[in-house]
Design a protein around this motif. Structure first.
Motif, mmCIF file in Angstrom:
data_model
loop_
_atom_site.group_PDB
_atom_site.id
_atom_site.type_symbol
_atom_site.label_atom_id
_atom_site.label_comp_id
_atom_site.label_asym_id
_atom_site.label_seq_id
_atom_site.Cartn_x
_atom_site.Cartn_y
_atom_site.Cartn_z
ATOM 1 N N GLN A 103 0.830 -1.210 0.000
ATOM 2 C CA GLN A 103 0.000 0.000 0.000
ATOM 3 C C GLN A 103 0.862 1.258 0.000
ATOM 4 O OE1 GLN A 103 -3.521 -0.148 2.815
ATOM 5 N NE2 GLN A 103 -2.586 -2.120 3.294
ATOM 6 N N VAL A 104 1.924 1.229 0.799
ATOM 7 C CA VAL A 104 2.842 2.369 0.845
ATOM 8 C C VAL A 104 3.492 2.572 -0.524
ATOM 9 C CG1 VAL A 104 4.943 3.301 1.877
ATOM 10 C CG2 VAL A 104 3.274 2.108 3.309
ATOM 11 N N ALA A 105 3.941 1.476 -1.147
ATOM 12 C CA ALA A 105 4.578 1.564 -2.467
ATOM 13 C C ALA A 105 3.622 2.142 -3.503
ATOM 14 C CB ALA A 105 5.066 0.184 -2.909
ATOM 15 N N CYS A 106 2.342 1.798 -3.420
ATOM 16 C CA CYS A 106 1.350 2.340 -4.358
ATOM 17 C C CYS A 106 1.209 3.856 -4.177
ATOM 18 C CB CYS A 106 0.003 1.652 -4.156
ATOM 19 S SG CYS A 106 -0.049 -0.063 -4.735
ATOM 20 N N GLY A 107 1.189 4.316 -2.929
ATOM 21 C CA GLY A 107 1.113 5.748 -2.669
ATOM 22 C C GLY A 107 2.333 6.488 -3.189
ATOM 23 N N LEU A 108 3.510 5.893 -3.019
ATOM 24 C CA LEU A 108 4.746 6.530 -3.477
ATOM 25 C C LEU A 108 4.832 6.524 -5.002
ATOM 26 C CD1 LEU A 108 7.079 4.979 -0.779
ATOM 27 C CD2 LEU A 108 6.421 7.382 -0.949
ATOM 28 N N ASP A 109 4.344 5.460 -5.626
ATOM 29 C CA ASP A 109 4.302 5.406 -7.086
ATOM 30 C C ASP A 109 3.404 6.520 -7.630
ATOM 31 O OD1 ASP A 109 4.807 4.128 -9.673
ATOM 32 O OD2 ASP A 109 2.702 3.526 -9.596
ATOM 33 N N TYR A 110 2.289 6.767 -6.949
ATOM 34 C CA TYR A 110 1.377 7.855 -7.338
ATOM 35 C C TYR A 110 2.070 9.212 -7.226
ATOM 36 C CZ TYR A 110 -2.299 11.340 -6.465
ATOM 37 O OH TYR A 110 -3.072 12.468 -6.472
ATOM 38 N N LEU A 111 2.780 9.446 -6.137
ATOM 39 C CA LEU A 111 3.493 10.717 -5.972
ATOM 40 C C LEU A 111 4.504 10.943 -7.091
ATOM 41 C CD1 LEU A 111 4.321 11.005 -2.144
ATOM 42 C CD2 LEU A 111 2.721 12.404 -3.455
ATOM 43 N N THR A 112 5.211 9.879 -7.459
ATOM 44 C CA THR A 112 6.277 9.996 -8.452
ATOM 45 C C THR A 112 5.731 10.123 -9.862
ATOM 46 O OG1 THR A 112 7.817 8.742 -7.073
ATOM 47 C CG2 THR A 112 8.310 8.858 -9.414
ATOM 48 N N THR A 113 4.869 9.194 -10.265
ATOM 49 C CA THR A 113 4.422 9.150 -11.653
ATOM 50 C C THR A 113 3.413 10.246 -11.974
ATOM 51 O OG1 THR A 113 2.731 7.502 -11.084
ATOM 52 C CG2 THR A 113 4.855 6.686 -11.854
ATOM 53 N N LYS A 114 2.536 10.549 -11.033
ATOM 54 C CA LYS A 114 1.481 11.521 -11.294
ATOM 55 C C LYS A 114 1.946 12.959 -11.065
ATOM 56 C CE LYS A 114 -2.980 12.656 -11.822
ATOM 57 N NZ LYS A 114 -3.730 12.424 -13.070
ATOM 58 N N HIS A 115 2.793 13.162 -10.042
ATOM 59 C CA HIS A 115 3.109 14.531 -9.642
ATOM 60 C C HIS A 115 4.598 14.863 -9.655
ATOM 61 C CE1 HIS A 115 -1.048 15.263 -8.550
ATOM 62 N NE2 HIS A 115 -1.057 14.147 -7.851
ATOM 63 N N LYS A 116 5.450 13.903 -10.044
ATOM 64 C CA LYS A 116 6.900 14.161 -10.089
ATOM 65 C C LYS A 116 7.439 14.628 -8.739
ATOM 66 C CE LYS A 116 7.415 13.407 -14.556
ATOM 67 N NZ LYS A 116 8.227 12.284 -15.079
ATOM 68 N N LEU A 117 6.965 14.003 -7.676
ATOM 69 C CA LEU A 117 7.389 14.372 -6.328
ATOM 70 C C LEU A 117 8.068 13.187 -5.653
ATOM 71 C CD1 LEU A 117 4.221 16.262 -5.021
ATOM 72 C CD2 LEU A 117 6.361 17.282 -5.798
ATOM 73 N N ILE A 118 8.908 13.479 -4.692
ATOM 74 C CA ILE A 118 9.404 12.456 -3.782
ATOM 75 C C ILE A 118 8.738 12.677 -2.425
ATOM 76 C CG2 ILE A 118 11.624 12.280 -4.959
ATOM 77 C CD1 ILE A 118 12.733 13.761 -2.345
ATOM 78 N N HIS A 119 8.777 11.651 -1.586
ATOM 79 C CA HIS A 119 8.265 11.813 -0.220
ATOM 80 C C HIS A 119 9.349 12.380 0.674
ATOM 81 C CE1 HIS A 119 7.060 10.696 3.878
ATOM 82 N NE2 HIS A 119 5.825 10.721 3.425
ATOM 83 N N GLY A 120 10.527 11.750 0.651
ATOM 84 C CA GLY A 120 11.682 12.295 1.344
ATOM 85 C C GLY A 120 11.864 11.870 2.786
ATOM 86 N N ASP A 121 10.816 11.268 3.387
ATOM 87 C CA ASP A 121 10.923 10.891 4.814
ATOM 88 C C ASP A 121 10.090 9.636 5.074
ATOM 89 O OD1 ASP A 121 11.565 10.909 7.471
ATOM 90 O OD2 ASP A 121 10.383 12.675 7.994
ATOM 91 N N ILE A 122 10.368 8.585 4.318
ATOM 92 C CA ILE A 122 9.612 7.334 4.450
ATOM 93 C C ILE A 122 10.086 6.584 5.682
ATOM 94 C CG2 ILE A 122 9.028 5.145 3.357
ATOM 95 C CD1 ILE A 122 9.800 6.557 0.682
ATOM 96 N N ALA A 123 9.178 6.350 6.603
ATOM 97 C CA ALA A 123 9.483 5.644 7.845
ATOM 98 C C ALA A 123 8.167 5.263 8.502
ATOM 99 C CB ALA A 123 10.314 6.517 8.785
ATOM 100 N N ALA A 124 8.213 4.287 9.409
ATOM 101 C CA ALA A 124 6.993 3.845 10.090
ATOM 102 C C ALA A 124 6.359 4.970 10.896
ATOM 103 C CB ALA A 124 7.316 2.651 10.997
ATOM 104 N N ARG A 125 7.153 5.926 11.346
ATOM 105 C CA ARG A 125 6.609 7.051 12.125
ATOM 106 C C ARG A 125 5.749 7.967 11.264
ATOM 107 N NH1 ARG A 125 11.973 7.648 11.405
ATOM 108 N NH2 ARG A 125 12.592 9.300 9.955
ATOM 109 N N ASN A 126 5.884 7.875 9.931
ATOM 110 C CA ASN A 126 5.127 8.732 9.017
ATOM 111 C C ASN A 126 4.045 7.967 8.259
ATOM 112 O OD1 ASN A 126 6.307 11.240 9.530
ATOM 113 N ND2 ASN A 126 8.056 10.774 8.232
ATOM 114 N N ILE A 127 3.575 6.875 8.859
ATOM 115 C CA ILE A 127 2.487 6.093 8.275
ATOM 116 C C ILE A 127 1.432 5.883 9.346
ATOM 117 C CG2 ILE A 127 1.863 3.850 7.288
ATOM 118 C CD1 ILE A 127 4.766 3.811 6.162
ATOM 119 N N LEU A 128 0.193 6.061 8.966
ATOM 120 C CA LEU A 128 -0.934 5.823 9.861
ATOM 121 C C LEU A 128 -1.627 4.536 9.450
ATOM 122 C CD1 LEU A 128 -2.395 9.460 9.946
ATOM 123 C CD2 LEU A 128 -0.779 8.414 11.552
#
Length: 402
Positions: free
Chosen positions: A222-247
């Motif tokens: 699920q996390v990978a799908c969200g990150l793929d959306y950020l990259t392919t759709k909006h040309k963005l990175i997340h920059g701080d992927i960690a368990a503390r930043n997931i709900l």
């Protein structure tokens, strides 16, 4: 005569063998060269495609300011009403009236713009009463802070439209304080939920997740799908992927949060060194440590660390080393050993994310396909367990999070 015939026959064989060799060897060499050229061209094209689809960011010591009207900040510092009246009209359809707040605000924590609360609201789409998280802008905000907060609202309107990213429910921008309403996620922070699973008995009223190997694949996919959306759709990175930043919800659906670096990239197209340095070093790809260009593959490295966190129920990465010891060890090809809870396939996936060269790491679509394949054969019955408890202070020191 017999000797002459034998000699003559043998001579013909040798000549034929030499002739065959003269023909076959160049053919084999030529075929091998063609195959090699095809492989090189394929890899070159693949790398070019990935460069075109992925954001490439350079760390900047200072942000270039977003272009606005000359002296706009100064002129607007005390013109709050003018700013709010002149805001982007696209925000109007997200406006939630004050009377839609159906309960008292419950303070959660302090945020970068002001206090964060939770309470129930009536949504404007007719779906009824829901619990929401309120990000607020403090009452004495100046013109620049108000404009930044309105930019944050527009960022959520445009970007947060994926099932694996925390969604915008609405906003309130008619008067101060300004509010940004986000969906409430019942299970809270994934990292804290993982720690809770280490306890022998759950405290009364708290959610206990049933986490199996199959659950691990589901969560990180699920996390990978969200990150793929950020990259392919909006040309963005997340920059701080960690368990503390997931709900996480009780049903194990997860939502990406902690999008402040993505917001900076959205506004300016760059990432400031100061803000990037706030991410703990144990989650950073090597190129980020030495301030090289950043791509989606930098997030891929951190994604491998996230997998380690989930399968170990919230253990800090590299627990035996201090943060500043990590980079020299990674240079010498050190990687974390396989956790006792991890299958060989999952550990191989982590190591693939931890390739030194960014282009050797998988992209999001490759990761999603691999996770989907592995999840089909994963154990969905046996619960993950870790024998030792975690002391919060010990965790902070080991993880380099303060």
């Amino acid at each position: 005569m017999s000797l002459q015939c034998n000699f003559s026959t043998s001579n013909r064989c040798n000549v034929n063998g030499v002739n065959n060799g003269v023909i076959i060897i160049p053919v084999i060499l030529g075929f091998s060269s063609v195959v090699l050229i095809i492989i090189v061209l394929w890899k070159t094209c693949k790398m070019k495609q990935e460069r075109e689809r992925a954001p490439v960011l350079i760390l900047q010591d200072k942000h270039e300011p977003v272009k606005r009207l000359e002296n706009e900040y100064e002129l607007m510092t005390n013109a709050t009403e003018w700013i709010l009246a002149a805001k982007d009209p696209s925000l109007k359809r997200w406006e939630i009236p004050a009377e839609n707040l159906t309960g008292t605000l419950e303070y959660m924590q302090s945020g970068s713009y002001g206090p964060i609360y939770k309470a129930n609201i009536l949504t404007t789409d007719g779906s009824g009463e829901v619990k929401a998280v309120f990000k607020s802008l403090h009452d004495n905000a100046n013109g620049k802070e108000i404009l930044d907060f309105l930019d944050l609202l527009k960022f959520h309107v445009k970007i947060c439209n994926h099932e694996s990213i925390v969604k915008l429910l609405g906003c309130r921008t008619e008067t101060l304080p300004l509010y940004l309403f986000l969906e409430y996620v019942s299970g809270g922070c994934l990292l804290h939920s993982l720690w809770q699973l280490r306890e022998t008995e759950a405290r009364s009223g708290e959610v206990v997740l049933r986490l199996t190997e199959k659950s691990v694949y589901s969560i990180v996919k699920q996390v990978a799908c969200g990150l793929d959306y950020l990259t392919t759709k909006h040309k963005l990175i997340h920059g701080d992927i960690a368990a503390r930043n997931i709900l996480i919800h009780e049903d194990l659906t997860v939502k990406l949060t902690g999008l402040s670096l993505a917001f900076d990239v959205y506004k300016t197209g760059t990432l400031s060194s100061h803000k990037a340095a706030q991410v703990p070093i144990k989650w950073l790809a090597p190129e980020r440590v030495i301030k090289r260009p950043i791509t989606e593959k930098s997030d891929t490295w951190s994604f491998g660390i996230l997998i380690y966190e989930v399968v170990t129920l919230g253990s800090p990465p590299y627990p035996e080393f201090q943060p500043l010891e990590i980079f020299p060890k990674l240079q010498r090809n050190y990687r974390m050993p396989k956790p006792s809870n991890s299958s060989n396939a999952l550990y191989d996936l982590m190591k693939h994310c931890w390739q030194w060269k960014p282009y050797d790491r998988p992209n999001w679509s490759e990761l999603i396909n691999k996770l989907e394949s592995l999840m089909n054969n994963a154990d969905g019955v046996k619960l993950l367990q870790v024998a030792d408890d975690l002391d919060l202070n010990q965790y902070k020191q080991a993880a380099g999070v303060f």
